[in-house]
Design a protein around this motif. Structure first.
Motif, mmCIF file in Angstrom:
data_model
loop_
_atom_site.group_PDB
_atom_site.id
_atom_site.type_symbol
_atom_site.label_atom_id
_atom_site.label_comp_id
_atom_site.label_asym_id
_atom_site.label_seq_id
_atom_site.Cartn_x
_atom_site.Cartn_y
_atom_site.Cartn_z
ATOM 1 N N THR A 145 0.675 -1.260 -0.056
ATOM 2 C CA THR A 145 -0.088 0.103 -0.078
ATOM 3 C C THR A 145 0.971 1.179 -0.124
ATOM 4 O O THR A 145 0.398 2.329 -0.823
ATOM 5 C CB THR A 145 -0.906 -0.038 1.243
ATOM 6 N N VAL A 146 2.020 1.295 0.840
ATOM 7 C CA VAL A 146 2.837 2.481 0.645
ATOM 8 C C VAL A 146 3.438 2.475 -0.462
ATOM 9 O O VAL A 146 3.629 3.706 -1.297
ATOM 10 C CB VAL A 146 3.842 2.063 1.882
ATOM 11 N N ILE A 147 3.939 1.161 -0.844
ATOM 12 C CA ILE A 147 4.809 1.324 -2.575
ATOM 13 C C ILE A 147 3.738 2.009 -3.466
ATOM 14 O O ILE A 147 4.143 2.758 -4.334
ATOM 15 C CB ILE A 147 5.248 -0.110 -2.924
ATOM 16 N N MET A 148 2.554 1.389 -3.653
ATOM 17 C CA MET A 148 1.490 1.899 -4.782
ATOM 18 C C MET A 148 1.309 3.273 -4.600
ATOM 19 O O MET A 148 0.994 4.144 -5.396
ATOM 20 C CB MET A 148 0.252 0.904 -4.570
ATOM 21 N N THR A 149 1.002 3.927 -3.085
ATOM 22 C CA THR A 149 0.632 5.117 -3.172
ATOM 23 C C THR A 149 1.891 5.992 -3.480
ATOM 24 O O THR A 149 1.382 7.019 -4.430
ATOM 25 C CB THR A 149 0.446 5.305 -1.367
ATOM 26 N N VAL A 150 3.055 5.703 -3.435
ATOM 27 C CA VAL A 150 4.316 6.419 -3.791
ATOM 28 C C VAL A 150 4.254 6.319 -5.354
ATOM 29 O O VAL A 150 4.566 7.202 -6.006
ATOM 30 C CB VAL A 150 5.519 6.053 -3.245
ATOM 31 N N ALA A 151 4.013 5.303 -5.811
ATOM 32 C CA ALA A 151 4.158 4.833 -7.295
ATOM 33 C C ALA A 151 3.167 5.631 -8.055
ATOM 34 O O ALA A 151 3.499 6.115 -9.149
ATOM 35 C CB ALA A 151 3.995 3.538 -7.363
ATOM 36 N N VAL A 152 2.043 5.877 -7.538
ATOM 37 C CA VAL A 152 0.840 6.314 -8.396
ATOM 38 C C VAL A 152 0.896 7.730 -8.296
ATOM 39 O O VAL A 152 0.992 8.277 -9.089
ATOM 40 C CB VAL A 152 -0.461 5.845 -7.743
ATOM 41 N N ARG A 153 1.513 8.306 -7.005
ATOM 42 C CA ARG A 153 1.609 9.694 -6.850
ATOM 43 C C ARG A 153 2.768 10.122 -7.883
ATOM 44 O O ARG A 153 2.653 11.152 -8.401
ATOM 45 C CB ARG A 153 2.003 9.909 -5.353
ATOM 46 N N ASN A 154 3.710 9.553 -7.856
ATOM 47 C CA ASN A 154 4.680 9.785 -8.779
ATOM 48 C C ASN A 154 4.884 9.340 -10.385
ATOM 49 O O ASN A 154 5.706 9.531 -10.905
ATOM 50 C CB ASN A 154 6.153 9.430 -8.131
ATOM 51 N N ASP A 155 3.647 8.672 -10.617
ATOM 52 C CA ASP A 155 3.181 8.572 -11.888
ATOM 53 C C ASP A 155 4.278 7.495 -12.769
ATOM 54 O O ASP A 155 4.814 7.653 -13.758
ATOM 55 C CB ASP A 155 3.072 9.859 -12.962
ATOM 56 N N CYS A 156 4.869 6.604 -11.828
ATOM 57 C CA CYS A 156 5.837 5.624 -12.307
ATOM 58 C C CYS A 156 4.875 4.251 -12.793
ATOM 59 O O CYS A 156 4.799 3.469 -11.967
ATOM 60 C CB CYS A 156 6.706 5.198 -11.132
ATOM 61 N N ARG A 157 4.815 4.407 -13.937
ATOM 62 C CA ARG A 157 3.974 3.098 -14.758
ATOM 63 C C ARG A 157 4.496 1.751 -14.541
ATOM 64 O O ARG A 157 3.747 1.035 -14.174
ATOM 65 C CB ARG A 157 3.805 3.439 -15.996
ATOM 66 N N ILE A 158 5.890 1.732 -14.552
ATOM 67 C CA ILE A 158 6.399 0.499 -14.553
ATOM 68 C C ILE A 158 6.356 -0.044 -12.977
ATOM 69 O O ILE A 158 5.991 -1.369 -12.623
ATOM 70 C CB ILE A 158 7.909 0.311 -14.828
ATOM 71 N N CYS A 159 6.453 0.737 -12.067
ATOM 72 C CA CYS A 159 6.114 0.550 -10.597
ATOM 73 C C CYS A 159 4.717 0.116 -10.429
ATOM 74 O O CYS A 159 4.519 -0.892 -9.562
ATOM 75 C CB CYS A 159 6.656 1.640 -9.754
ATOM 76 N N VAL A 160 3.795 0.801 -10.847
ATOM 77 C CA VAL A 160 2.367 0.305 -10.719
ATOM 78 C C VAL A 160 2.239 -0.878 -11.299
ATOM 79 O O VAL A 160 1.531 -1.461 -10.560
ATOM 80 C CB VAL A 160 1.360 1.549 -11.342
ATOM 81 N N ALA A 161 2.742 -1.169 -12.446
ATOM 82 C CA ALA A 161 2.406 -2.321 -13.158
ATOM 83 C C ALA A 161 3.142 -3.679 -12.159
ATOM 84 O O ALA A 161 2.242 -4.481 -11.895
ATOM 85 C CB ALA A 161 2.880 -2.510 -14.483
ATOM 86 N N LEU A 162 4.294 -3.495 -11.787
ATOM 87 C CA LEU A 162 4.994 -4.485 -11.026
ATOM 88 C C LEU A 162 4.193 -4.683 -9.440
ATOM 89 O O LEU A 162 3.925 -5.876 -9.274
ATOM 90 C CB LEU A 162 6.368 -4.133 -10.716
ATOM 91 N N HIS A 163 3.926 -3.441 -8.909
ATOM 92 C CA HIS A 163 3.431 -3.932 -7.680
ATOM 93 C C HIS A 163 1.763 -4.244 -7.552
ATOM 94 O O HIS A 163 1.314 -4.738 -6.667
ATOM 95 C CB HIS A 163 3.434 -2.590 -6.771
ATOM 96 N N THR A 164 1.195 -4.086 -8.797
ATOM 97 C CA THR A 164 -0.249 -4.476 -9.055
ATOM 98 C C THR A 164 -0.013 -6.036 -9.059
ATOM 99 O O THR A 164 -0.700 -6.799 -8.298
ATOM 100 C CB THR A 164 -0.772 -3.822 -10.438
ATOM 101 N N GLY A 165 1.085 -6.495 -9.736
ATOM 102 C CA GLY A 165 1.324 -8.003 -9.801
ATOM 103 C C GLY A 165 1.570 -8.318 -8.420
ATOM 104 O O GLY A 165 1.066 -9.500 -7.964
ATOM 105 N N LYS A 166 2.218 -7.667 -7.911
ATOM 106 C CA LYS A 166 2.772 -8.346 -6.431
ATOM 107 C C LYS A 166 1.336 -8.206 -5.580
ATOM 108 O O LYS A 166 1.477 -9.264 -4.895
ATOM 109 C CB LYS A 166 3.823 -7.233 -5.654
ATOM 110 N N LEU A 167 0.506 -7.340 -5.407
ATOM 111 C CA LEU A 167 -0.634 -7.264 -4.690
ATOM 112 C C LEU A 167 -1.545 -8.222 -5.159
ATOM 113 O O LEU A 167 -2.089 -9.192 -4.052
ATOM 114 C CB LEU A 167 -1.243 -5.934 -4.740
#
Length: 167
Positions: free
Chosen positions: A64-86
């Motif tokens: 949740t922390v990671i996705m909050t930061v990733a979405v806020r910072n518009d890091c598409r690769i992070c959002v994709a990777l951590h969606t998979g992790k969730l």
């Protein structure tokens, strides 16, 4: 502009980390191949990420922390990777969607993590007593509050570097 390194083309100090990541994932992620240009950043991120994984926050709260930061910072690769992790963690699909869309999470404890993460970011760490009390009232500890800061630092570094390198 930034090279997508292989183990053979990367700076020597990046190669051991690249080999470990390749072994763990079965392939070399594009982000790692690009971050390898700076062994200091690559190794620093991987060390900090491993430390965050050892934190006492439960896995979905960490994500949740990671996705909050990733979405806020518009890091598409992070959002994709951590969606998979969730999804691997079997997080409620509504939680995943809410995190991706920057809206309240339907799980009260995870929403407390999301809100606290946003408060820490907005106040550059200088959160008000009410924000901290609200976080603690959801069963989290002062240690967990500091772990949120660790996650923010780790994934701010990652998201900014990934955007810079166009990973």
């Amino acid at each position: 502009m930034f090279a997508t390194h292989t183990v053979e083309t990367a700076p020597a100090a990046s190669r051991p980390a690249m080999e470990r990541v390749t072994k763990a994932f079965g392939q070399l992620p594009d982000a790692v191949a690009r971050l390898a240009e700076s062994p200091e950043l690559l190794n620093g991120f991987l060390d900090m990420s491993a430390a965050f994984e050892r934190a006492t926050l439960e896995p979905v709260a960490r994500e949740t922390v990671i996705m909050t930061v990733a979405v806020r910072n518009d890091c598409r690769i992070c959002v994709a990777l951590h969606t998979g992790k969730l999804r691997q963690l079997r997080a409620d699909p509504e939680v995943v969607t809410a995190l991706r869309e920057q809206r309240p999470v339907p799980d009260e404890r995870l929403e407390a993590v999301r809100q606290f993460t946003l408060a820490v970011l907005a106040a550059a760490g200088g959160v008000g007593d009410d924000d901290l009390r609200t976080f603690l009232a959801h069963g989290y500890s002062e240690r967990n509050a500091l772990e949120v800061v660790l996650g923010i630092g780790t994934y701010t570094m990652s998201t900014l570097a990934n955007r810079l390198t166009r990973a």
